[in-house]
Write a protein that holds these residues in place. Structure first.
Motif, PDB file in Angstrom:
ATOM      1  N   GLU A 174     -11.502  -1.781   4.985  1.00 37.58           N
ATOM      2  CA  GLU A 174     -10.886  -3.034   3.703  1.00 37.58           C
ATOM      3  C   GLU A 174     -11.442  -3.889   4.330  1.00 37.58           C
ATOM      4  O   GLU A 174     -11.495  -4.554   5.267  1.00 37.58           O
ATOM      5  CB  GLU A 174      -9.306  -2.692   4.042  1.00 37.58           C
ATOM      6  CG  GLU A 174      -9.034  -1.450   2.884  1.00 37.58           C
ATOM      7  CD  GLU A 174      -7.620  -1.228   2.690  1.00 37.58           C
ATOM      8  OE1 GLU A 174      -7.207  -2.376   3.557  1.00 37.58           O
ATOM      9  OE2 GLU A 174      -7.160  -0.491   2.352  1.00 37.58           O
ATOM     10  N   ASN A 176      -9.679  -8.139   3.185  1.00 34.52           N
ATOM     11  CA  ASN A 176      -9.127  -8.607   3.050  1.00 34.52           C
ATOM     12  C   ASN A 176      -7.952  -7.262   1.801  1.00 34.52           C
ATOM     13  O   ASN A 176      -8.422  -7.946   0.761  1.00 34.52           O
ATOM     14  CB  ASN A 176      -9.691  -9.557   2.268  1.00 34.52           C
ATOM     15  CG  ASN A 176      -9.778 -10.746   2.582  1.00 34.52           C
ATOM     16  OD1 ASN A 176      -9.566 -10.834   4.435  1.00 34.52           O
ATOM     17  ND2 ASN A 176     -10.611 -11.609   2.181  1.00 34.52           N
ATOM     18  N   ASN A 177      -8.103  -6.181   2.740  1.00 30.81           N
ATOM     19  CA  ASN A 177      -6.353  -5.733   1.781  1.00 30.81           C
ATOM     20  C   ASN A 177      -7.609  -4.615   0.237  1.00 30.81           C
ATOM     21  O   ASN A 177      -7.131  -3.806  -0.829  1.00 30.81           O
ATOM     22  CB  ASN A 177      -5.749  -5.415   1.551  1.00 30.81           C
ATOM     23  CG  ASN A 177      -4.855  -6.302   2.100  1.00 30.81           C
ATOM     24  OD1 ASN A 177      -4.358  -5.448   3.770  1.00 30.81           O
ATOM     25  ND2 ASN A 177      -4.281  -7.540   2.095  1.00 30.81           N
ATOM     26  N   THR A 178      -8.944  -4.965   0.204  1.00 32.27           N
ATOM     27  CA  THR A 178      -9.852  -4.019  -0.836  1.00 32.27           C
ATOM     28  C   THR A 178     -10.893  -2.635  -0.339  1.00 32.27           C
ATOM     29  O   THR A 178     -11.707  -3.447   0.266  1.00 32.27           O
ATOM     30  CB  THR A 178     -10.209  -5.612  -1.272  1.00 32.27           C
ATOM     31  OG1 THR A 178     -10.025  -6.589  -2.105  1.00 32.27           O
ATOM     32  CG2 THR A 178     -11.332  -4.797  -2.618  1.00 32.27           C
ATOM     33  N   LEU A 179     -10.772  -1.899  -0.936  1.00 29.31           N
ATOM     34  CA  LEU A 179     -11.643  -0.589  -0.045  1.00 29.31           C
ATOM     35  C   LEU A 179     -12.987  -1.682  -0.494  1.00 29.31           C
ATOM     36  O   LEU A 179     -13.741  -1.820  -1.083  1.00 29.31           O
ATOM     37  CB  LEU A 179     -11.457   0.448  -0.936  1.00 29.31           C
ATOM     38  CG  LEU A 179     -11.953   0.898  -0.725  1.00 29.31           C
ATOM     39  CD1 LEU A 179     -11.215   1.742   0.487  1.00 29.31           C
ATOM     40  CD2 LEU A 179     -11.780   2.826  -1.335  1.00 29.31           C
ATOM     41  N   ALA A 180     -13.753  -0.830   0.676  1.00 31.30           N
ATOM     42  CA  ALA A 180     -14.892  -1.365   1.188  1.00 31.30           C
ATOM     43  C   ALA A 180     -16.078  -0.609   0.430  1.00 31.30           C
ATOM     44  O   ALA A 180     -15.254   0.694   0.086  1.00 31.30           O
ATOM     45  CB  ALA A 180     -15.357  -1.748   2.331  1.00 31.30           C
ATOM     46  N   SER A 181     -17.572  -0.984  -0.082  1.00 35.21           N
ATOM     47  CA  SER A 181     -18.114   0.507  -0.392  1.00 35.21           C
ATOM     48  C   SER A 181     -18.889   0.773   0.454  1.00 35.21           C
ATOM     49  O   SER A 181     -18.793   0.634   1.182  1.00 35.21           O
ATOM     50  CB  SER A 181     -19.136  -0.516  -1.341  1.00 35.21           C
ATOM     51  OG  SER A 181     -20.271   0.231  -2.004  1.00 35.21           O
TER      52      SER A 181
END
Length: 349
Positions: A174, A176-181
């Motif tokens: 992640e 910044n709390n966003t799931l990475a590709s």
């Protein structure tokens, strides 16, 4: 005669026959009393937790046994109760008052990876019922780079190491709390001789600003993924304020120096002008020669007498140039004189 014998024989054989039928009935009844109605189910447990198994036999049961990883762990009889051969195992039994069925619950406390294996429930005159205990292990997880300070506009690799896991965990990242590709990272792993999984995941990242990066590992029995995080700081953000301050300082110094130089120039000009005034009202004329204008008051009738002669004005000796024809008249003649002439002419020192 033969019929009588035959009847006597039949009458004589009736008792053994009844005993035979009774023995068959007894065997059938006892056999059905030990039938396992419901065997244990597979259990997946996290290391350090408890795992429980259930086994139910029909009413009239005589004995029941639990076999754990090939070893008799629990023996239960309807007359003597339960005998447990391991400190890690506990047993709780109950009987259904309506159906008469007997249920035994075997619990393995504080399971570890070595407890994984076969669990069997066994009763007389019945096939054993089997189940499997699978113990999962959550190992360690760490981003080995640690928190970093990096220059802007460069690509970096972050390494997340996971050790002593079972089974292979699902690794995600992640930013910044966003799931990475999933295209931005890879995962490599090996299984050790102990059966546990070790590996590394590499995330490729090009940060433009300060970011928090998190590596997560999850397995079925974990309530939530295990995680580890680091902060990536971009150098440009740190030096930006310094750059702005430097610019301000440079501008301030430049303005100050410029003002000082301007002040010096003004002072020099003023000093030069003062010196010129003291020396005379002079001006540069043609031919590179310096000419001075002297103001004298003489009677108009005697003006021609001064042409071609030396005159003195304010202690300065000069030669009157008679070719000069610029004459200014003044109405301010002194009383007792004829019309006065204020004569300005060029003279050569």
């Amino acid at each position: 005669m033969n019929q009588r014998v035959r009847l006597k024989l039949m009458e004589g054989d009736r008792r053994p026959f009844v005993l035979y039928v009774a023995s068959i009935y007894f065997l059938l009844c006892c056999g059905s009393c030990s039938v396992i109605v419901e065997g244990p189910s597979n259990v997946t447990a996290l290391t350090g937790s408890d795992a429980s198994f259930l086994c139910t036999v029909a009413a009239g049961w005589k004995s029941l046994s639990w076999i754990f990883n090939g070893v008799f762990a629990v023996s239960i009889t309807s007359t003597s109760g339960a005998v447990v051969d391991s400190n890690q195992i506990t047993v709780r039994n109950s009987t259904n008052i309506i159906t008469g069925e007997f249920t035994s619950e075997m619990t393995v406390r504080n399971v570890n990876y070595s407890n994984s294996g076969m669990v069997q429930c066994q009763s007389l005159s019945s096939e054993p019922k089997e189940a499997f205990l699978s113990v999962q292990v959550n190992g360690s997880l760490k981003i080995t780079n640690g928190s970093l300070t990096v220059p802007s506009n460069i690509t970096i690799d972050l390494f997340c190491t996971f050790l002593k896991w079972y089974p292979m965990p699902r690794i995600t990242w992640e930013i910044n709390n966003t799931l990475a590709s999933s295209l931005d990272y890879v995962v490599d792993f090996v299984t050790g001789k102990d059966g546990l999984v070790n590996g590394t995941s590499v995330l490729t990242l090009r940060p433009q600003d300060k970011v928090t990066v998190t590596c997560l590992a999850s397995i079925e029995t974990l309530p939530k993924p295990q995680s580890t995080s680091v902060e990536i700081v971009v150098k440009e953000n740190i030096s930006g304020a310094k750059t702005d301050n430097t610019k301000i300082i440079i501008i301030a110094v430049t303005v100050s120096v410029g003002c000082l130089l301007l002040l010096i120039i003004i002072v020099v000009v003023v000093v030069c002008c003062c010196k010129k005034k003291k020396k005379g009202t002079g001006e540069r004329s043609f031919g590179g020669r310096y000419h001075y204008i002297l103001g004298i008051s003489i009677p108009r009738s005697n003006l021609e007498d001064y042409f071609g002669k030396s005159i003195s004005c304010n202690g300065t000796e000069a030669f009157m140039q008679n070719s000069y024809r610029k004459i200014h008249y003044s109405a301010g003649a002194e009383e007792g004189h004829k019309e006065a002439l204020s004569y300005h002419t060029e003279i050569i020192l």
